[in-house]
Motif scaffolding. Structure first.
Motif, short mmCIF file in Angstrom:
data_model
loop_
_atom_site.label_atom_id
_atom_site.label_comp_id
_atom_site.label_asym_id
_atom_site.label_seq_id
_atom_site.Cartn_x
_atom_site.Cartn_y
_atom_site.Cartn_z
N ALA A 75 69.77 55.38 -48.81
CA ALA A 75 70.63 54.79 -49.83
C ALA A 75 70.85 55.76 -50.97
CB ALA A 75 70.02 53.51 -50.34
N GLU A 76 70.94 57.03 -50.62
CA GLU A 76 71.13 58.02 -51.66
C GLU A 76 72.31 58.92 -51.29
OE1 GLU A 76 67.51 60.11 -51.84
OE2 GLU A 76 66.47 58.52 -52.90
N HIS A 125 52.76 50.12 -66.56
CA HIS A 125 52.48 51.32 -65.78
C HIS A 125 53.56 51.43 -64.71
CE1 HIS A 125 50.30 54.46 -63.77
NE2 HIS A 125 50.15 53.75 -62.67
N LEU A 126 53.90 52.66 -64.32
CA LEU A 126 54.95 52.85 -63.32
C LEU A 126 54.40 53.64 -62.13
CD1 LEU A 126 57.07 53.28 -66.24
CD2 LEU A 126 58.35 52.49 -64.27
N PRO A 127 53.77 52.94 -61.18
CA PRO A 127 53.25 53.67 -60.01
C PRO A 127 54.37 54.11 -59.09
CG PRO A 127 52.93 51.32 -59.72
CD PRO A 127 53.52 51.51 -61.09
N ARG A 128 54.10 55.18 -58.34
CA ARG A 128 55.04 55.67 -57.32
C ARG A 128 54.32 55.66 -55.98
NH1 ARG A 128 55.90 59.07 -61.51
NH2 ARG A 128 54.42 60.61 -60.73
N PHE A 129 54.78 54.80 -55.10
CA PHE A 129 54.10 54.66 -53.81
C PHE A 129 54.90 55.37 -52.71
CE2 PHE A 129 52.54 50.87 -56.07
CZ PHE A 129 51.18 51.09 -55.92
N PRO A 130 54.24 56.16 -51.89
CA PRO A 130 54.92 56.73 -50.72
C PRO A 130 55.18 55.62 -49.71
CG PRO A 130 52.57 57.23 -50.64
CD PRO A 130 52.82 56.56 -51.96
N VAL A 131 56.40 55.54 -49.22
CA VAL A 131 56.76 54.47 -48.27
C VAL A 131 57.60 55.07 -47.13
CG1 VAL A 131 56.64 52.53 -49.89
CG2 VAL A 131 58.74 53.88 -49.75
N PRO A 132 57.56 54.40 -45.97
CA PRO A 132 58.27 54.96 -44.82
C PRO A 132 59.76 54.61 -44.76
CG PRO A 132 56.94 53.09 -44.15
CD PRO A 132 56.67 53.29 -45.59
N PHE A 133 60.18 53.57 -45.47
CA PHE A 133 61.56 53.10 -45.36
C PHE A 133 62.31 53.31 -46.68
CE2 PHE A 133 58.95 50.40 -42.53
CZ PHE A 133 59.44 50.86 -41.32
N GLY A 134 63.65 53.17 -46.60
CA GLY A 134 64.48 53.47 -47.75
C GLY A 134 64.88 52.28 -48.59
N SER A 135 64.41 51.07 -48.25
CA SER A 135 64.82 49.91 -49.06
C SER A 135 63.71 48.88 -49.12
CB SER A 135 66.09 49.29 -48.48
OG SER A 135 65.90 48.88 -47.16
N TYR A 136 63.44 48.42 -50.32
CA TYR A 136 62.37 47.45 -50.55
C TYR A 136 62.80 46.46 -51.63
CZ TYR A 136 59.14 50.29 -47.85
OH TYR A 136 58.54 50.97 -46.84
N THR A 157 63.16 45.55 -47.13
CA THR A 157 64.41 44.84 -46.86
C THR A 157 65.16 45.61 -45.78
OG1 THR A 157 65.49 46.07 -48.64
CG2 THR A 157 64.62 43.91 -49.19
N SER A 158 65.64 44.88 -44.78
CA SER A 158 66.34 45.56 -43.69
C SER A 158 67.47 44.68 -43.16
CB SER A 158 65.36 45.90 -42.56
OG SER A 158 64.76 44.73 -42.08
N GLY A 159 68.44 45.32 -42.53
CA GLY A 159 69.55 44.62 -41.92
C GLY A 159 69.20 44.09 -40.55
N PRO A 160 70.19 43.48 -39.85
CA PRO A 160 69.91 42.87 -38.54
C PRO A 160 69.44 43.87 -37.50
CG PRO A 160 72.26 42.86 -39.04
CD PRO A 160 71.57 43.27 -40.28
N ASN A 161 69.83 45.13 -37.67
CA ASN A 161 69.41 46.13 -36.68
C ASN A 161 68.26 46.99 -37.19
OD1 ASN A 161 71.48 45.37 -34.85
ND2 ASN A 161 72.96 46.48 -36.14
N GLY A 162 67.60 46.49 -38.21
CA GLY A 162 66.45 47.23 -38.73
C GLY A 162 66.81 48.33 -39.69
N GLU A 163 68.09 48.43 -40.06
CA GLU A 163 68.49 49.51 -40.95
C GLU A 163 68.11 49.18 -42.40
OE1 GLU A 163 70.43 47.34 -39.56
OE2 GLU A 163 72.12 46.77 -40.83
N ASP A 164 68.02 50.22 -43.22
CA ASP A 164 67.69 50.03 -44.63
C ASP A 164 68.82 49.29 -45.34
OD1 ASP A 164 65.29 51.34 -44.41
OD2 ASP A 164 66.09 53.28 -45.03
N VAL A 165 68.48 48.32 -46.16
CA VAL A 165 69.47 47.62 -46.99
C VAL A 165 68.92 47.61 -48.42
CG1 VAL A 165 70.75 45.50 -47.39
CG2 VAL A 165 70.17 46.17 -45.07
#
Lengths: 301, 190
Positions: free
Chosen positions: A1-2, B99-110, B170-178
């Protein structure tokens, strides 16, 4: 999304300055060099031309009239001049969003930095990653970051005393004896355990830097603040440790360090109030724990 | 029966001037690091149990809590392997702050929810190259490739208080990032 926008990365055409802005602060980067250019405090309506860069001192291995080498106990550069990590324009990527904005700077293959501005904050976060320091000269490297501003500080700056009271420091001066300056750089270095700042009394501006670890710091010219962020030395200073400060790290390639500085521009009167919350956050961080979430949020709530 | 005594002892040893100033021999520095690491590990268990007792009447058992001491180099096994997770934050000082933590995550939308179940602002950005390099050196190339994004959100807490947040992919019907919101990335100079 970038979305990545290549604005003609390799061309030498002049580029517009890059700014990050929130409710309190404007941070400007020079579009042509990629480096910090100015800070503005919107609430107090003050601003300052501030540049920041990374340099290194060459360590001394001793001279014929004084064999003292730079080492774990002793900081002794072999000259007053600093060398830029990279004098050329640096790589810059900008990320903008509602929670935070950041400018990612690549100074070299061993010095990078991310400058972040969070929504609502009044300080700017500089997260640097440095190392492994190259093993390419026989002298060691003592890496510093230097903030150079237009503050008329009159040779005076302040460092903390072990995180407590701020102590006044004057260039080439000691309050209780007449100083014979034999080390113009190291002789003006002081411990910075939590913060360093300098004040322009005429224009009522204070530039403050909070650190997340103890390091050496100084102000060798008006408006300047510098902090030593990393060292790699190849000679023992003969003060007892018996080893050069040449940490290779568990990976064997040289130590990589990552730290954070919080930079604030504020009036002298309001600076302590502006700096204190972040100082407490560094000294007493929140405790965070994570657990798996096996149900949906609504059910859980 | 974890307790904080081991860290207490480790910090006592580290009061030696070599520990404070960094003038020890290298093998001693490694020993200091080992002592502190073991002490911190014990304290993680103590804190996890305390947060578990504070937070959950039912739900995850307190032994399921983990902490992420390598978050400064964007390493956190829980956020990298779980599409959904709970975050509990305790503020040890007496005034409110965020506080503003930054978490490493595998997907592009949460989506991130507060303890009332309301969505709060969050931002997902690509992981900087330097951070990816550090992860690869520590974890190995394959394990480091598990997370290519960073999830950031503000976690306000009251003085001496704690807060709970929920993170859902959060993901779309085909598992894509939303993504709920996108961040613009502009490469000024490569």
């Amino acid at each position: 999304a970038e979305e990545f926008i290549d604005t003609g990365a390799e061309s030498f055409a002049p580029k517009a300055d890059v700014t990050m802005e929130n409710q309190n602060v404007i941070v400007t980067f020079d579009g042509n060099t990629g480096r910090l250019k100015s800070l503005t405090n919107k609430i107090s309506q003050i601003s300052s031309a501030v540049t920041q860069d990374f340099f290194y001192y060459n360590s001394s291995w001793g001279t014929s009239d004084d064999e003292q080498a730079s080492g774990a106990y002793i900081f002794r550069p072999n000259r007053t001049a600093v060398f830029p990590v990279n004098a050329a324009p640096i790589g810059v990527t900008v990320v903008r969003g509602s929670v935070f904005q950041e400018v990612r700077q690549v100074f070299s293959n061993w010095v990078t930095q991310i400058v972040r501005l969070y929504d609502g904050d009044n300080d700017v976060e500089f997260e640097y990653t440095i190392g492994p320091i190259p093993y390419d000269i026989p002298e060691g490297k003592e890496v510093i970051t230097r903030f150079s501003s237009d503050l008329a500080s009159g040779g005076t700056f302040y460092t903390d005393a072990n995180g407590r009271e701020m102590q006044r420091r004057d260039l080439n001066y000691r309050p209780t004896w007449k100083l014979n300056v034999t080390e113009p750089v190291a002789g003006n270095y002081y411990p910075v355990n939590s913060r360093i700042h300098t004040i322009d009394k005429t224009n009522n501006r204070q530039l403050s830097i909070l650190t997340d670890r103890s390091m050496g710091g100084s102000s060798l010219a008006d408006g300047q603040l510098e902090l030593m962020v990393h060292r790699r030395l190849f000679y023992d200073d003969s003060r007892g440790v018996g080893e050069p400060l040449n940490e290779t790290g568990l990976l064997g390639t040289g130590l990589v360090i990552r730290g954070i500085m919080y930079v604030t521009l504020e009036t002298a009167a309001l600076s302590p109030r502006a700096v204190h919350p972040s100082a407490v956050l560094i000294a007493h961080p929140v405790a965070m724990a994570l657990a798996p979430l096996s149900t949906d949020v609504a059910t859980y709530v | 029966l974890a307790n904080s005594e081991q860290l207490n002892l480790a910090v006592a040893v580290l009061q030696h001037h070599d520990g404070v100033s960094g003038t020890s021999k290298q093998h001693v520095a490694y020993d200091y690091a080992r002592r502190v690491s073991e002490g911190l590990s014990e304290c993680e268990t103590v804190i996890n149990r305390a947060l578990g007792d504070l937070t959950f009447v039912s739900g995850p058992s307190v032994t399921e809590f983990v902490q992420c001491p390598l978050l400064n180099v964007s390493i956190c096994a829980m956020s990298e392997t779980s599409a959904n997770f709970t975050l509990v934050v305790y503020n040890p000082v007496g005034f409110a702050r965020a506080h503003l933590p930054r978490f490493p995550v595998p997907f592009g939308s949460y989506a991130v929810y507060d303890e009332k179940g309301l969505v709060i602002p969050s931002q997902v950005v690509s992981m900087p190259f330097e951070t990816q390099r550090l992860r690869a050196e520590i974890l190995g190339e394959e394990a480091a490739a598990a997370a290519n994004y960073l999830l950031v959100f503000a976690v306000p807490t009251t003085g001496f208080g704690f807060a709970t947040y929920f993170v859902n992919r959060t993901s779309g019907p085909n598992g894509e990032d939303v993504a709920l919101e996108t961040a613009a990335v502009e490469k000024i100079r490569s």
